[in-house]
Design a protein around this motif. Structure first.
Motif, PDB file in Angstrom:
ATOM      1  N   ASN A  33       0.801  -1.222   0.000  1.00  0.00           N
ATOM      2  CA  ASN A  33       0.000   0.000   0.000  1.00  0.00           C
ATOM      3  C   ASN A  33       0.836   1.276   0.000  1.00  0.00           C
ATOM      4  OD1 ASN A  33      -2.670  -0.760  -0.241  1.00  0.00           O
ATOM      5  ND2 ASN A  33      -2.783  -1.367   1.917  1.00  0.00           N
ATOM      6  N   GLN A  34       2.049   1.236  -0.553  1.00  0.00           N
ATOM      7  CA  GLN A  34       2.829   2.469  -0.662  1.00  0.00           C
ATOM      8  C   GLN A  34       2.167   3.375  -1.668  1.00  0.00           C
ATOM      9  OE1 GLN A  34       7.249   2.153  -1.318  1.00  0.00           O
ATOM     10  NE2 GLN A  34       6.721  -0.007  -1.498  1.00  0.00           N
ATOM     11  N   ARG A  35       1.996   4.671  -1.350  1.00  0.00           N
ATOM     12  CA  ARG A  35       1.499   5.620  -2.334  1.00  0.00           C
ATOM     13  C   ARG A  35       2.669   5.943  -3.271  1.00  0.00           C
ATOM     14  NH1 ARG A  35      -4.102   5.552  -2.001  1.00  0.00           N
ATOM     15  NH2 ARG A  35      -4.183   7.448  -3.251  1.00  0.00           N
ATOM     16  N   ILE A  36       2.387   6.052  -4.541  1.00  0.00           N
ATOM     17  CA  ILE A  36       3.438   6.299  -5.534  1.00  0.00           C
ATOM     18  C   ILE A  36       3.898   7.760  -5.439  1.00  0.00           C
ATOM     19  CG2 ILE A  36       3.916   6.320  -8.014  1.00  0.00           C
ATOM     20  CD1 ILE A  36       1.355   4.313  -8.046  1.00  0.00           C
ATOM     21  N   THR A  37       5.207   7.984  -5.484  1.00  0.00           N
ATOM     22  CA  THR A  37       5.744   9.350  -5.441  1.00  0.00           C
ATOM     23  C   THR A  37       6.607   9.614  -6.673  1.00  0.00           C
ATOM     24  OG1 THR A  37       7.779   8.688  -4.346  1.00  0.00           O
ATOM     25  CG2 THR A  37       5.895   9.229  -2.914  1.00  0.00           C
ATOM     26  N   ARG A  38       6.958  10.901  -6.842  1.00  0.00           N
ATOM     27  CA  ARG A  38       7.824  11.237  -7.980  1.00  0.00           C
ATOM     28  C   ARG A  38       9.177  10.548  -7.842  1.00  0.00           C
ATOM     29  NH1 ARG A  38      11.215  15.828  -6.374  1.00  0.00           N
ATOM     30  NH2 ARG A  38      10.370  16.673  -4.436  1.00  0.00           N
ATOM     31  N   GLN A  39       9.606  10.336  -6.589  1.00  0.00           N
ATOM     32  CA  GLN A  39      10.906   9.689  -6.399  1.00  0.00           C
ATOM     33  C   GLN A  39      10.896   8.245  -6.910  1.00  0.00           C
ATOM     34  OE1 GLN A  39       9.393  11.596  -4.027  1.00  0.00           O
ATOM     35  NE2 GLN A  39      10.878  13.242  -3.589  1.00  0.00           N
ATOM     36  N   HIS A  40       9.782   7.545  -6.707  1.00  0.00           N
ATOM     37  CA  HIS A  40       9.672   6.194  -7.284  1.00  0.00           C
ATOM     38  C   HIS A  40       9.869   6.255  -8.803  1.00  0.00           C
ATOM     39  CE1 HIS A  40       7.050   5.092  -3.649  1.00  0.00           C
ATOM     40  NE2 HIS A  40       8.021   4.199  -3.627  1.00  0.00           N
ATOM     41  N   LEU A  41       9.198   7.242  -9.423  1.00  0.00           N
ATOM     42  CA  LEU A  41       9.250   7.322 -10.885  1.00  0.00           C
ATOM     43  C   LEU A  41      10.603   7.844 -11.364  1.00  0.00           C
ATOM     44  CD1 LEU A  41       5.636   8.632 -11.639  1.00  0.00           C
ATOM     45  CD2 LEU A  41       6.447   6.280 -11.402  1.00  0.00           C
ATOM     46  N   VAL A  71     -11.835  23.062  -6.868  1.00  0.00           N
ATOM     47  CA  VAL A  71     -12.371  22.090  -5.914  1.00  0.00           C
ATOM     48  C   VAL A  71     -12.406  20.698  -6.541  1.00  0.00           C
ATOM     49  CG1 VAL A  71     -14.767  22.587  -6.576  1.00  0.00           C
ATOM     50  CG2 VAL A  71     -14.293  21.573  -4.370  1.00  0.00           C
ATOM     51  N   GLY A  72     -12.028  19.706  -5.759  1.00  0.00           N
ATOM     52  CA  GLY A  72     -12.024  18.327  -6.247  1.00  0.00           C
ATOM     53  C   GLY A  72     -10.723  17.928  -6.921  1.00  0.00           C
ATOM     54  N   ASN A  73      -9.877  18.905  -7.235  1.00  0.00           N
ATOM     55  CA  ASN A  73      -8.578  18.635  -7.849  1.00  0.00           C
ATOM     56  C   ASN A  73      -7.492  18.872  -6.807  1.00  0.00           C
ATOM     57  OD1 ASN A  73      -9.157  18.744 -11.103  1.00  0.00           O
ATOM     58  ND2 ASN A  73     -10.513  20.079  -9.945  1.00  0.00           N
ATOM     59  N   GLU A  74      -6.355  18.197  -6.949  1.00  0.00           N
ATOM     60  CA  GLU A  74      -5.283  18.415  -5.974  1.00  0.00           C
ATOM     61  C   GLU A  74      -3.924  18.012  -6.525  1.00  0.00           C
ATOM     62  OE1 GLU A  74      -5.819  16.289  -2.304  1.00  0.00           O
ATOM     63  OE2 GLU A  74      -4.052  17.228  -1.370  1.00  0.00           O
ATOM     64  N   ILE A  75      -2.976  18.915  -6.387  1.00  0.00           N
ATOM     65  CA  ILE A  75      -1.581  18.553  -6.588  1.00  0.00           C
ATOM     66  C   ILE A  75      -1.077  18.186  -5.197  1.00  0.00           C
ATOM     67  CG2 ILE A  75       0.720  19.394  -7.236  1.00  0.00           C
ATOM     68  CD1 ILE A  75      -0.719  21.319  -9.199  1.00  0.00           C
ATOM     69  N   VAL A  76      -0.907  16.912  -4.937  1.00  0.00           N
ATOM     70  CA  VAL A  76      -0.530  16.478  -3.588  1.00  0.00           C
ATOM     71  C   VAL A  76       0.887  16.976  -3.307  1.00  0.00           C
ATOM     72  CG1 VAL A  76      -0.144  14.483  -2.099  1.00  0.00           C
ATOM     73  CG2 VAL A  76      -2.041  14.464  -3.743  1.00  0.00           C
ATOM     74  N   MET A  77       1.061  17.664  -2.171  1.00  0.00           N
ATOM     75  CA  MET A  77       2.369  18.225  -1.821  1.00  0.00           C
ATOM     76  C   MET A  77       3.085  17.329  -0.820  1.00  0.00           C
ATOM     77  SD  MET A  77       2.315  20.812  -3.817  1.00  0.00           S
ATOM     78  CE  MET A  77       3.767  21.773  -3.335  1.00  0.00           C
ATOM     79  N   GLY A  78       4.414  17.263  -0.939  1.00  0.00           N
ATOM     80  CA  GLY A  78       5.211  16.450  -0.044  1.00  0.00           C
ATOM     81  C   GLY A  78       5.675  17.249   1.165  1.00  0.00           C
ATOM     82  N   ALA A  96       4.445  16.078  -4.599  1.00  0.00           N
ATOM     83  CA  ALA A  96       4.881  14.726  -4.248  1.00  0.00           C
ATOM     84  C   ALA A  96       4.883  13.789  -5.446  1.00  0.00           C
ATOM     85  CB  ALA A  96       3.957  14.167  -3.161  1.00  0.00           C
ATOM     86  N   GLY A  97       4.161  14.163  -6.489  1.00  0.00           N
ATOM     87  CA  GLY A  97       4.076  13.312  -7.676  1.00  0.00           C
ATOM     88  C   GLY A  97       2.656  12.890  -7.984  1.00  0.00           C
ATOM     89  N   GLU A  98       1.818  12.799  -6.950  1.00  0.00           N
ATOM     90  CA  GLU A  98       0.428  12.380  -7.168  1.00  0.00           C
ATOM     91  C   GLU A  98      -0.421  13.586  -7.568  1.00  0.00           C
ATOM     92  OE1 GLU A  98      -1.225   9.661  -4.322  1.00  0.00           O
ATOM     93  OE2 GLU A  98      -3.286  10.259  -4.760  1.00  0.00           O
ATOM     94  N   LEU A  99      -1.149  13.423  -8.678  1.00  0.00           N
ATOM     95  CA  LEU A  99      -1.953  14.509  -9.239  1.00  0.00           C
ATOM     96  C   LEU A  99      -3.390  14.029  -9.343  1.00  0.00           C
ATOM     97  CD1 LEU A  99       0.612  15.328 -12.075  1.00  0.00           C
ATOM     98  CD2 LEU A  99       0.334  16.582  -9.928  1.00  0.00           C
TER      99      LEU A  99
END
Ligand SMILES: [Zn+2]
Length: 555
Positions: A123-131, A170-177, A183-186
């Motif tokens: 259940n790791q959330r994917i990050t930009r570092q993974h990619l 609203v409803g959109n998010e650039i997830v911040m680390g 963080a990579g998740e959009l």
């Protein structure tokens, strides 16, 4: 002399989906209509020297499939993306992404799709570092199968100008680390579109989904030729899967005009319905455009006449609107994309104008909100044969089950979306929470409550393959022993995929059944689906697809 058949399909197990005559051995086609359905002997009498005879070899023959919810232009544009549906774990992902990148040294943006939310273990959330570890030097964007979430590497985020974040609606998010950078998740389009725009195909294919607007500036001749080519690839892809009708769930005039150009030039191999997409930043008078689309496009091959909206997001990013707090997220139920009062006003006005409405609603809160809006429209305008619909209905509250029948609202469901069928069970099942499992992806429960039900894949969210979708419908496993059995019968599934799909388009007198006078949309399969093992039914393939009386695919 009586007319002779252009095409005869014989030696077949014809499943007509016509309650008046459910089975036959053969059928005849003249021009673009079914001329006769009957015994092999009767149909043989309609043959001339010029008739094309297709021997089905004892296999099933059905009305062409009608996929009631697709994104044709997006699906077409994505055929060439890296497909991750069968890829699991960091090693497999790395190998697939690097091989894909090596084949495309000049691609400005590498795009992958179909990633499971659980593509990484534990259940790791994917990050930009993974990619970044996979592709450090090439801009890389990876979509979740549902297309509501994407993940980008650092190079892609930087080139798109969103590495330090950006305000989104609203409803959109650039997830911040924790480091203050993305963080990579959009989450949702406004977050990932700046990255997607870096790609070779640009954003034209997504406008119908993102803005419902038209390309601005107008596409150049070269861009239009590129787009026509994409659209033709999409049409051929549908034909190869036995699909002869689709109901698009995003739209604008540009898509209609591209399809119309193909229709005039060579005749469409697929019947397409394209909506007006009403976004939450629009004013009511945009419905004038919806009416214009309806006026201009109303043939049997290319039509408009309905309004698409989104009420919520998806379960996996906690953007589906629920009636209760999400497990482990006290106080959070998701934000509706339209306030209830606003939605009711729009539904009422669209209904008043005679337009049909289709709304994406995944959580039980969103489903209730949409039903409330339809009820308000019915109260204001009086009951009419409106055939409004709700898309997905992944979770429903039991109190709302009977309202589909009461309000004449159709349930548009996608069997292959159920976690544990086309998608992995987790994390979705946990995010929904066990308390709601009996009412999650509750196809049979909804059907038994009397809702008209239509089937779809939401391609490219899932592959357009109807046989894979049928397998999901027929073989659904319970998540807990106490859950109701949601498996679908083959005959119900076929009706939802043909006859009832035609009904929801107001085309039940023209297609969806194999009956004399109906449009000649037919799929000849490779085997008898009634005797096929449901677990292996996806091995049965289309052998011949006939659309509008023309053979448009042969295996
Ligand atoms: Zn969709």
């Amino acid at each position: 002399m009586s007319p002779r058949a252009d095409i005869i399909v014989t030696n077949a197990r014809v499943l007509t989906v016509d309650p008046g005559r459910p089975r036959a051995e053969a059928l005849a086609i003249v021009d673009n209509e079914i001329m006769a359905v009957g015994s092999a002997g009767d149909i043989d009498g309609l043959k001339s020297h010029a008739t094309r005879v297709i021997d089905a070899g004892g296999a099933s023959v059905l009305p062409g499939f009608n996929d009631a919810h697709v994104h044709l232009f997006c699906g077409a544009a994505e055929l060439d993306n890296l497909q991750l549906g069968a890829v699991n774990g960091l090693d497999e992902l790395t190998a697939a992404a690097r091989a894909y990148a090596a084949q495309r040294p000049d691609e400005p943006l590498l795009i992958a799709q179909g990633a499971g939310y659980a593509i990484l273990p534990d259940n790791q959330r994917i990050t930009r570092q993974h990619l970044d570890a996979i592709l450090p030097d090439r801009a890389f964007l990876m979509f979740a199968a549902d297309h509501h979430t994407a993940w980008a590497n650092t190079k892609a985020l930087a080139e798109a100008g969103i590495l330090n974040g950006k305000a989104v609606g609203v409803g959109n998010e650039i997830v911040m680390g924790a480091d203050g950078k993305a963080a990579g998740e959009l989450r949702e389009g406004e977050a990932y579109n700046p990255v997607l725009a870096l790609g070779a195909a640009g954003m034209r294919f997504r406008l119908g989904l993102e803005t419902g607007g038209e390309p601005d500036p107008a596409p150049t001749a070269a861009e239009r030729a590129f787009d026509l080519d994409l659209m033709r690839k999409g049409l051929a892809h549908c034909a190869a899967h036995g699909v002869t009708s689709v109901q698009n769930m995003d739209g604008n005039l540009y898509q209609l005009e591209l399809l119309d150009a193909i229709d005039r030039e060579e005749g469409l191999s697929l019947r397409v319905r394209v909506p007006f997409h009403f976004r939450n930043f629009m004013e009511m008078d945009v419905l004038d455009k919806a009416e214009e689309m309806h006026r201009r496009f109303h043939s049997e091959r290319l039509r408009s006449g309905f309004v698409k909206m989104f009420m919520d997001g998806v379960v996996d990013s906690w953007t589906a609107v629920m009636l209760d707090d999400y497990p482990g997220k006290p106080g959070w139920r998701g934000d509706p994309l339209f306030e209830p009062k606003r939605f009711a006003e729009i539904a009422t006005e669209a209904d008043r104008r005679g337009l049909q409405i289709a709304v994406h609603a995944i959580g039980d809160g969103a489903v209730r909100g949409v039903l409330d809006g339809y009820e308000a429209a019915r109260k204001a305008n009086g009951p009419r044969d409106s055939r409004h619909r709700i898309e997905h209905i992944e979770v429903i509250h039991p109190d709302d089950l009977g309202r589909f029948r009461e309000l004449g609202v159709a349930a548009s469901m996608q069997p292959i979306h159920a976690p544990g069928t086309g998608f992995s069970l987790q994390p979705t099942a946990s995010i929904i929470g066990e308390a709601k499992w009996p009412y999650a992806y509750a196809w049979q429960t909804v059907r038994e409550a009397g809702a008209p039900m239509i089937f779809a894949t939401d391609w490219p969210v899932s592959p357009i393959d109807p046989m894979a979708n049928l397998k999901a419908a027929l073989t659904r496993k319970r998540w807990a022993d106490s859950d109701p059995d949601q498996r679908q019968s083959l005959s119900d599934s076929l009706a939802s995929y043909t006859r009832d799909g035609a009904w929801i388009e107001f085309m039940e007198n023209r297609k969806g059944m194999l009956r004399p006078g109906m449009l000649a949309d037919v799929v000849v399969l490779s085997a008898d689906i009634e005797t096929a093992d449901p677990e292996a039914i996806d091995q049965v393939r289309p052998a011949v697809t006939i659309a509008d009386g023309r053979v448009v695919y042969e295996a």
